[in-house]
Design an enzyme around this catalytic site. Structure first.
Site, PDB file in Angstrom:
ATOM      1  N   ILE A 149       7.945 -15.952   2.574  1.00 59.65           N
ATOM      2  CA  ILE A 149       8.795 -15.352   3.617  1.00 59.65           C
ATOM      3  C   ILE A 149       8.104 -15.450   4.972  1.00 59.65           C
ATOM      4  O   ILE A 149       8.726 -15.790   5.985  1.00 59.65           O
ATOM      5  CB  ILE A 149       9.125 -13.881   3.258  1.00 59.65           C
ATOM      6  CG1 ILE A 149      10.029 -13.844   2.011  1.00 59.65           C
ATOM      7  CG2 ILE A 149       9.755 -13.148   4.437  1.00 59.65           C
ATOM      8  CD1 ILE A 149      10.318 -12.459   1.479  1.00 59.65           C
ATOM      9  N   ARG A 225       7.152  -3.602   2.990  1.00 59.17           N
ATOM     10  CA  ARG A 225       7.223  -2.350   2.252  1.00 59.17           C
ATOM     11  C   ARG A 225       6.697  -1.248   3.151  1.00 59.17           C
ATOM     12  O   ARG A 225       5.747  -1.459   3.934  1.00 59.17           O
ATOM     13  CB  ARG A 225       6.355  -2.407   0.980  1.00 59.17           C
ATOM     14  CG  ARG A 225       6.944  -3.268  -0.132  1.00 59.17           C
ATOM     15  CD  ARG A 225       8.139  -2.610  -0.761  1.00 59.17           C
ATOM     16  NE  ARG A 225       8.655  -3.353  -1.921  1.00 59.17           N
ATOM     17  CZ  ARG A 225       9.586  -4.289  -1.847  1.00 59.17           C
ATOM     18  NH1 ARG A 225      10.089  -4.656  -0.671  1.00 59.17           N
ATOM     19  NH2 ARG A 225      10.022  -4.894  -2.941  1.00 59.17           N
ATOM     20  N   GLU A 258      11.964   5.920   0.722  1.00 57.39           N
ATOM     21  CA  GLU A 258      13.353   5.494   0.943  1.00 57.39           C
ATOM     22  C   GLU A 258      14.272   6.136  -0.110  1.00 57.39           C
ATOM     23  O   GLU A 258      13.865   6.273  -1.251  1.00 57.39           O
ATOM     24  CB  GLU A 258      13.449   3.966   0.804  1.00 57.39           C
ATOM     25  CG  GLU A 258      12.723   3.182   1.857  1.00 57.39           C
ATOM     26  CD  GLU A 258      12.742   1.697   1.558  1.00 57.39           C
ATOM     27  OE1 GLU A 258      13.511   1.259   0.684  1.00 57.39           O
ATOM     28  OE2 GLU A 258      11.967   0.981   2.197  1.00 57.39           O
ATOM     29  N   HIS A 276      16.718  -1.089   4.482  1.00 58.20           N
ATOM     30  CA  HIS A 276      16.184  -2.076   3.530  1.00 58.20           C
ATOM     31  C   HIS A 276      17.205  -3.188   3.306  1.00 58.20           C
ATOM     32  O   HIS A 276      17.658  -3.436   2.184  1.00 58.20           O
ATOM     33  CB  HIS A 276      15.810  -1.392   2.219  1.00 58.20           C
ATOM     34  CG  HIS A 276      14.795  -2.169   1.438  1.00 58.20           C
ATOM     35  ND1 HIS A 276      13.828  -1.577   0.662  1.00 58.20           N
ATOM     36  CD2 HIS A 276      14.605  -3.497   1.297  1.00 58.20           C
ATOM     37  CE1 HIS A 276      13.090  -2.509   0.075  1.00 58.20           C
ATOM     38  NE2 HIS A 276      13.552  -3.683   0.439  1.00 58.20           N
ATOM     39  N   GLY A 278      16.752  -6.461   4.044  1.00 58.16           N
ATOM     40  CA  GLY A 278      16.181  -7.810   4.085  1.00 58.16           C
ATOM     41  C   GLY A 278      16.968  -8.864   3.340  1.00 58.16           C
ATOM     42  O   GLY A 278      17.315  -9.909   3.891  1.00 58.16           O
TER      43      GLY A 278
HETATM   44  C1  8YV Z   1      15.387  -5.291  -2.477  1.00 56.58           C
HETATM   45  C2  8YV Z   1      13.365  -6.464  -1.824  1.00 56.58           C
HETATM   46  O1  8YV Z   1      14.396  -4.891  -3.379  1.00 56.58           O
HETATM   47  O2  8YV Z   1      13.303  -8.488  -3.004  1.00 56.58           O
HETATM   48  C3  8YV Z   1      12.668  -7.467  -2.672  1.00 56.58           C
HETATM   49  O3  8YV Z   1      11.474  -7.216  -2.959  1.00 56.58           O
HETATM   50  O4  8YV Z   1      12.748  -5.608  -1.259  1.00 56.58           O
HETATM   51  C4  8YV Z   1      14.865  -6.475  -1.689  1.00 56.58           C
HETATM   52  O5  8YV Z   1      15.408  -7.671  -2.102  1.00 56.58           O
HETATM   53  C5  8YV Z   1      16.621  -5.483  -3.310  1.00 56.58           C
HETATM   54  O6  8YV Z   1      16.982  -4.201  -3.719  1.00 56.58           O
HETATM   55  C6  8YV Z   1      16.404  -6.368  -4.531  1.00 56.58           C
HETATM   56  O7  8YV Z   1      17.376  -6.069  -5.519  1.00 56.58           O
END
Ligand code: 8YV
Length: 312
Positions: A149, A225, A258, A276, A278
């Site tokens: 990423i 995070r 969260e 959240h 992303g």
């Molecule tokens: C969320 C993420 O967790 O991929 C990850 O680590 O933080 C996000 O994609 C999402 O809830 C994944 O289901």
């Protein structure tokens, strides 16, 4: 038919595939009929759901933990490794979505787009000009965590005419400058972007010292995070803002505890808050869930997951 313990929910079309191919249980089923625990050979879950170690210990036949997400900080990986249980995540399919959210949030933060929208809606444009904001072009950007990423964010950011450097566990010999000292990177940049994995190794990586180095003209973006940042120090730095000991602002997509975030964030005008988001696009979440499913299918068919998490 294999038995799967499901921790967390999935879109109907994914749930339909799970139900068609596996016997799906949830934790309440195990509590209601403890003997079922002996039949579970896979756990399917999401990266924002904890997979408790005591649940894993109750599953003697568990072979794979497949998560829908790239993060695996809520999975007891040491226990899984001891038991020979493979952990599989969903890397790469969400790189673009997280990078888009990161850059979109950074631009919204620098150009104060939420405040500008409110300015127009409140009718204040009729009697005043919106204050000048900050450009992204020409800024020095530090990326913390140059994984899949991080590289996607760097590649996209290059189009904005910024100077890029990065911090991480190793110098990957990339086109961008590597800085082994995070505080030094923070001192040298205008914008610090966090996209390193969560977990014990990165807990409170960004503390008061790093925030002080970023300084009163610096901005923080966190799409990784909440655990990467000492939130007490961050709140103090945001409340100090452009004065000594402060930072100019932050775009935060992840938080401690969260979704019950610290209410002090809600009082700050120099923070962009997102829930959240992303990977939260239709296309991306469909691809993630499909890859999670395909990991489980591949494991049962061939004894290999498509995208296992590599051991540390
Ligand atoms: C969320 C993420 O967790 O991929 C990850 O680590 O933080 C996000 O994609 C999402 O809830 C994944 O289901």
């Amino acid at each position: 038919m294999k038995t799967v313990l499901q921790i967390g929910g999935f879109a109907p079309e994914i749930q339909a595939q799970l139900d068609a191919e596996f016997r799906c249980l949830d934790l309440a089923d195990l509590d209601r009929e403890p003997g079922l625990a002996d039949t579970v050979s896979a756990i399917v879950t999401r990266s924002n759901q904890e997979v408790p170690a005591d649940v894993v210990r109750r599953l003697p036949a568990l072979e794979i933990i497949a998560t829908c997400g790239v993060g695996y900080d809520l999975i007891p990986r040491a226990l899984a490794a001891e038991r020979g249980i493979v952990v599989a995540n969903t890397p790469d399919v969400l790189n673009a979505a997280v990078a888009e959210l990161c850059i979109g949030s950074l631009l919204a933060l620098l150009r104060r787009l939420p405040q500008a929208d409110r300015f127009v809606r409140d009718g204040r444009w009729k009697t005043a000009a919106f204050p000048l904001a900050t450009s992204l072009a020409g800024k020095h950007v530090g990326i913390v965590g140059m994984g899949r990423i991080g590289k996607e964010i760097a590649r996209k950011l290059e189009m904005f005419g910024v100077a890029l450097a990065y911090h991480g566990r190793t110098d990957q010999r990339l086109a961008w400058r590597y800085e082994a000292d995070l505080a030094a990177l923070a001192r040298d940049c205008d914008i610090l972007i966090l996209c390193a994995p969560g977990g014990a190794d990165t807990h409170h990586l960004v503390d008061a010292r790093v925030l002080n180095a970023l300084g009163p003209h610096g901005y923080l973006v966190n799409v990784a995070r909440g655990s990467l940042v000492d939130e007490t120090a961050l709140l103090a730095a945001l409340e100090a803002g452009g004065t000594a000991g402060g930072i100019a602002g932050a775009a935060l997509d992840v938080f401690d505890n969260e979704p019950d975030i610290d209410p002090r964030f809600l009082l700050l005008d120099n923070v962009l808050l997102t829930p959240h988001l992303g990977s939260a696009t239709h296309e991306t979440r469909a691809a993630m869930a499909q890859l999670m499913l395909d990991n489980v299918r591949s494991w049962f068919r061939s004894g290999r997951a498509l995208t296992p998490v590599e051991p540390d």
